[in-house]
Design an enzyme around this catalytic site. Sequence first.
Site, mmCIF file in Angstrom:
data_model
loop_
_atom_site.group_PDB
_atom_site.id
_atom_site.type_symbol
_atom_site.label_atom_id
_atom_site.label_comp_id
_atom_site.label_asym_id
_atom_site.label_seq_id
_atom_site.Cartn_x
_atom_site.Cartn_y
_atom_site.Cartn_z
ATOM 1 N N GLY A 111 0.836 -1.204 0.000
ATOM 2 C CA GLY A 111 0.000 0.000 0.000
ATOM 3 C C GLY A 111 0.864 1.245 0.000
ATOM 4 O O GLY A 111 1.778 1.381 0.816
ATOM 5 N N GLY A 143 -0.352 4.446 0.223
ATOM 6 C CA GLY A 143 -1.073 5.599 0.757
ATOM 7 C C GLY A 143 -0.282 6.232 1.887
ATOM 8 O O GLY A 143 0.928 5.986 2.036
ATOM 9 N N ALA A 173 -0.287 5.880 5.243
ATOM 10 C CA ALA A 173 0.286 5.030 6.297
ATOM 11 C C ALA A 173 1.517 4.296 5.776
ATOM 12 O O ALA A 173 2.567 4.260 6.426
ATOM 13 C CB ALA A 173 -0.762 4.040 6.812
ATOM 14 N N GLY A 174 1.385 3.719 4.584
ATOM 15 C CA GLY A 174 2.485 2.950 4.017
ATOM 16 C C GLY A 174 3.706 3.815 3.742
ATOM 17 O O GLY A 174 4.835 3.459 4.096
ATOM 18 N N PHE A 225 -14.323 21.286 12.433
ATOM 19 C CA PHE A 225 -14.712 20.005 11.859
ATOM 20 C C PHE A 225 -15.666 19.318 12.822
ATOM 21 O O PHE A 225 -15.633 19.576 14.026
ATOM 22 C CB PHE A 225 -13.479 19.126 11.593
ATOM 23 C CG PHE A 225 -13.285 18.833 10.140
ATOM 24 C CD1 PHE A 225 -12.730 19.768 9.296
ATOM 25 C CD2 PHE A 225 -13.710 17.616 9.601
ATOM 26 C CE1 PHE A 225 -12.593 19.512 7.940
ATOM 27 C CE2 PHE A 225 -13.564 17.348 8.247
ATOM 28 C CZ PHE A 225 -13.006 18.291 7.408
ATOM 29 N N GLN A 240 -18.430 3.687 8.412
ATOM 30 C CA GLN A 240 -18.904 5.071 8.463
ATOM 31 C C GLN A 240 -19.563 5.512 7.155
ATOM 32 O O GLN A 240 -18.987 5.330 6.082
ATOM 33 C CB GLN A 240 -17.746 6.011 8.765
ATOM 34 C CG GLN A 240 -18.168 7.479 8.793
ATOM 35 C CD GLN A 240 -17.092 8.366 9.398
ATOM 36 O OE1 GLN A 240 -16.140 8.739 8.715
ATOM 37 N NE2 GLN A 240 -17.214 8.672 10.664
ATOM 38 N N HIS A 246 -20.477 8.866 5.390
ATOM 39 C CA HIS A 246 -20.256 10.306 5.455
ATOM 40 C C HIS A 246 -21.559 10.990 5.071
ATOM 41 O O HIS A 246 -22.182 10.618 4.076
ATOM 42 C CB HIS A 246 -19.133 10.690 4.489
ATOM 43 C CG HIS A 246 -18.615 12.078 4.685
ATOM 44 N ND1 HIS A 246 -19.362 13.189 4.394
ATOM 45 C CD2 HIS A 246 -17.425 12.529 5.162
ATOM 46 C CE1 HIS A 246 -18.651 14.266 4.683
ATOM 47 N NE2 HIS A 246 -17.473 13.893 5.147
ATOM 48 N N LEU A 281 -17.210 12.424 -2.311
ATOM 49 C CA LEU A 281 -17.140 13.156 -1.051
ATOM 50 C C LEU A 281 -17.263 14.667 -1.236
ATOM 51 O O LEU A 281 -16.579 15.263 -2.060
ATOM 52 C CB LEU A 281 -15.792 12.831 -0.386
ATOM 53 C CG LEU A 281 -15.478 13.551 0.924
ATOM 54 C CD1 LEU A 281 -16.439 13.143 2.011
ATOM 55 C CD2 LEU A 281 -14.044 13.244 1.350
ATOM 56 N N GLU A 297 -16.477 17.621 4.860
ATOM 57 C CA GLU A 297 -17.081 18.221 6.046
ATOM 58 C C GLU A 297 -16.566 19.651 6.231
ATOM 59 O O GLU A 297 -17.174 20.456 6.936
ATOM 60 C CB GLU A 297 -16.662 17.365 7.239
ATOM 61 C CG GLU A 297 -17.515 17.472 8.449
ATOM 62 C CD GLU A 297 -17.164 16.372 9.441
ATOM 63 O OE1 GLU A 297 -17.164 15.181 9.061
ATOM 64 O OE2 GLU A 297 -16.873 16.700 10.589
ATOM 65 N N ARG A 313 -20.276 12.436 12.444
ATOM 66 C CA ARG A 313 -20.818 11.991 11.159
ATOM 67 C C ARG A 313 -21.974 11.009 11.283
ATOM 68 O O ARG A 313 -22.931 11.078 10.510
ATOM 69 C CB ARG A 313 -19.696 11.364 10.325
ATOM 70 C CG ARG A 313 -18.741 12.410 9.843
ATOM 71 C CD ARG A 313 -17.581 11.799 9.105
ATOM 72 N NE ARG A 313 -16.714 12.860 8.590
ATOM 73 C CZ ARG A 313 -15.522 12.651 8.083
ATOM 74 N NH1 ARG A 313 -15.029 11.430 8.018
ATOM 75 N NH2 ARG A 313 -14.794 13.655 7.638
ATOM 76 N N HIS A 323 -17.956 5.659 3.520
ATOM 77 C CA HIS A 323 -16.743 6.463 3.508
ATOM 78 C C HIS A 323 -15.546 5.815 4.179
ATOM 79 O O HIS A 323 -14.417 5.938 3.715
ATOM 80 C CB HIS A 323 -17.055 7.786 4.196
ATOM 81 C CG HIS A 323 -15.951 8.798 4.154
ATOM 82 N ND1 HIS A 323 -15.428 9.241 2.969
ATOM 83 C CD2 HIS A 323 -15.279 9.437 5.133
ATOM 84 C CE1 HIS A 323 -14.468 10.125 3.228
ATOM 85 N NE2 HIS A 323 -14.346 10.249 4.525
ATOM 86 N N ARG A 347 -15.572 7.390 13.586
ATOM 87 C CA ARG A 347 -14.393 8.244 13.507
ATOM 88 C C ARG A 347 -14.800 9.704 13.329
ATOM 89 O O ARG A 347 -15.749 9.999 12.610
ATOM 90 C CB ARG A 347 -13.538 7.815 12.308
ATOM 91 C CG ARG A 347 -12.364 8.719 12.040
ATOM 92 C CD ARG A 347 -11.468 8.208 10.949
ATOM 93 N NE ARG A 347 -12.016 8.289 9.605
ATOM 94 C CZ ARG A 347 -12.148 9.416 8.900
ATOM 95 N NH1 ARG A 347 -11.796 10.582 9.429
ATOM 96 N NH2 ARG A 347 -12.646 9.386 7.679
ATOM 97 N N SER A 356 -8.478 10.642 10.572
ATOM 98 C CA SER A 356 -7.951 9.486 9.835
ATOM 99 C C SER A 356 -6.562 9.769 9.293
ATOM 100 O O SER A 356 -5.670 8.927 9.392
ATOM 101 C CB SER A 356 -8.879 9.100 8.691
ATOM 102 O OG SER A 356 -8.998 10.174 7.798
#
Lengths: 239, 570
Positions: free
Chosen positions: B11, B13, B15-16, B115, B235, B237, B247, B250, B281, B346, B388, B393
Amino acid sequence: MILKFRIFRYDPEKDDAPYYQSFEIEADPKDRILDCLNRIRAEKDPTLSFRMSCGHGVCGSDGMRINGTSSLACQKLAKDFKESEEVLIEPLQVFRVIKDLVVDMDPFFERYYSVKPYLITRTPPPDTERLQSVEEHRKFEDAIRCILCACCTASCPVNQDKATAGYIGPAALVRAFRYLFDSRDEGREERIALLDNKDGAWGCQTRWMCTKVCPKEIPVTKEIFEIKKRILESKKGKK
Amino acid sequence: MNFKHDIVIVGAGLAGLRAAVECVEEADVAVVSKVLPTRSHSGAAQGGITASIGNEEEDHWEWHMFDTVKGSDYLADQDAVEIMVKDAPRVIYELEHMGVPFSRNKDGKIAQRNFGGHTSEYGKKPVKRACYASDRTGRVVLDTLYDQCLRHRVKFYQEHYVLSLVFEDKKCAGLITYDLSSGELNLIEARAVLLATGGCGRIFKTTSNGFASTGDGLNLAHRAGIPLMDMEFVQFHPTGLYPLGILVSEAARGEGGILRNSLGERFMERYAPTVKDLAARDVVSRAILTEVREGRSFEGGYVHLDLTHLGEKKIIERLWEITSFVRIYLGIDPVYEPIPVYPTCHYLMGGIPTDTDGRVLQDESDAIAQGLYAAGECACVSVHGANRLGCNSLLDTLVFGRRCGMAMKADISKIEHQPVSDEPLEKAKEMLAGLLYHKGYEKIDVVRRNMQSLMMDYCSVFRDEEGLKKELESIRSLKMRFNDVEIVDKGKNFNYELMEAIELGHQLDLAEVILLSALYRKESRGAHFREDFPVRDDTNFLKHTLVFKGQEVRYKPVVITRFQPEARVY
């Protein structure tokens, strides 16, 4: 509505040469062209290959030529083509075709990397954030919309011409602009050295195609012009 | 081909990539991604990253922690939440130092905005806690981290699809990948494997998630015997663009946007009197669908998100991307007209259970699965519990991606490469041949659309036992149909049909896990709302769900440190 497509096909595994294939599908006027291509895969020919990821113009995966113009398939709607007899779908120019609409993006990312797409700093950072005024931020804000879809580079007549194909292209220059005009960056001299040559900023012949096709409305040509101006200013400063 | 690295990250993204940046100087690191880098779904994150740096008004990590725990409906593990919110300011400054182009306030500091669910003084009023770069925060952080990876020469196996995890002697010893550009199989041996593969929103019909969010990593772990935790918590959204589900951040409400029903009422005043449109949410999504059910929506089942009072300058400056989406896809200009919105799938709060350093846990006693790590949306630390909060996130990916990188760096000195037998590669070959040459008649697209509609109808915002049971049966029969799926493309060059078939197999397995988790949780908490059990039940269900291979459901306790559960009102 009924929409006719004519799609570039080429699989070097089995085809001697590229060819065009026609499809006809039922589409809602609000469908994205990407939805239509997916419907063709689902209903007519699952072997059709193209890249996609986010589906709404943020990831930059689905750049392709639609009726001759480099665009994102997820940003164009069926109704935009209701006057067209058929929608012509072809891979991006400039890059080698791997299969159908999938092109080799490695050279694109290599050139992108050649402009040092990262902040260069010498002064150690403070404990919190570096300060930057709203005006300083605004200078490069358009450029950070770039999603590296390569539509600009693929449409650039300079990149398309074999004689000048060494030009790093508008996308790499947009990223160079983004750092050159970021008030936090301290790498101006090395950046200018990278850009001040015929395949760098001077490769641009101000043909405006990049600006015309950019799916994120970045004033690409203008930003390249600003780079040229900065190169000249820095030379003047040295004299 | 065979490859060998110290650390393999699946991955590309946030985190990776954050994990890769953390360990690349001290270890041989490779990132495997089924899409090209910068195409990962983290890039679609719009609104921001929360941190109590207090650039706009007073803020404290304790307030951030309280909001996160309350937002989670008290299911988050509070030790993990404390680590995350305390680390948040460091994360923001680190990103800024790397070059992330955050939007600025008039003092030249990083700008912050409101938020949903983020408040000051433990719920008294909304607080500006989200640091942002217009409404393209995820994309610019992703680009910055990718550039750092290039700079540090991280090896990328791009457009490689992971088929299985390899375990030898109960330790994760690598993985098998399918190279989309050649159709070849590879064994990549590793001393540590990190799953950072994101969520699985594509199981549902209406979703903000990209095509790649099919939950592969979650199910690869599950197939390897790892339980999945809290999978009932999906979740929705509140503001997906109608009817596409894209999306609409928010941030639109954070900047002052207002939700209105067909009577023009600001209906959130009734559901969340204190913070109104800035409630969590799950609360807002239920409110919208309640308005729809009670006949106060527009035809087709949507409400309006009204930005028209904000003025063009603010809208263009802070919400450029969503303005562009609305103009392109609906032909509406949000400067002058309200935006049609409805809830869209979401985010997955649940996932692969990990400790606070990303080490994967293989049962309720928290025994560690050696050599395997998880971070980001596919992991469940758990910091989000049952729901969440927005902008938590990206924070999660950056805090725990880094911690995971540090843990892997430390652990690999104690882990040797395991000798790997030929068996995993042979099994993967058999699996592919089975899919390609099995004489089938079912279409991938038909089975997938069936699954997506079922999940939407029976397992989205409102759920009940009858619907869940009925759907579980239907999903199980879809799994039977999947066994007869036909793959027309037999080629080796970018055979996306083959990849989609494998993805669909994962999606169906995960749908079943989500349904089972939802069926067994006979209460309502956060994003999981059971119409037949509409109240939270702390006596029986203040606990994490674990679904094991073979569909066995077990539970483990929630870590509660600072904040005892109380009624959740916004």
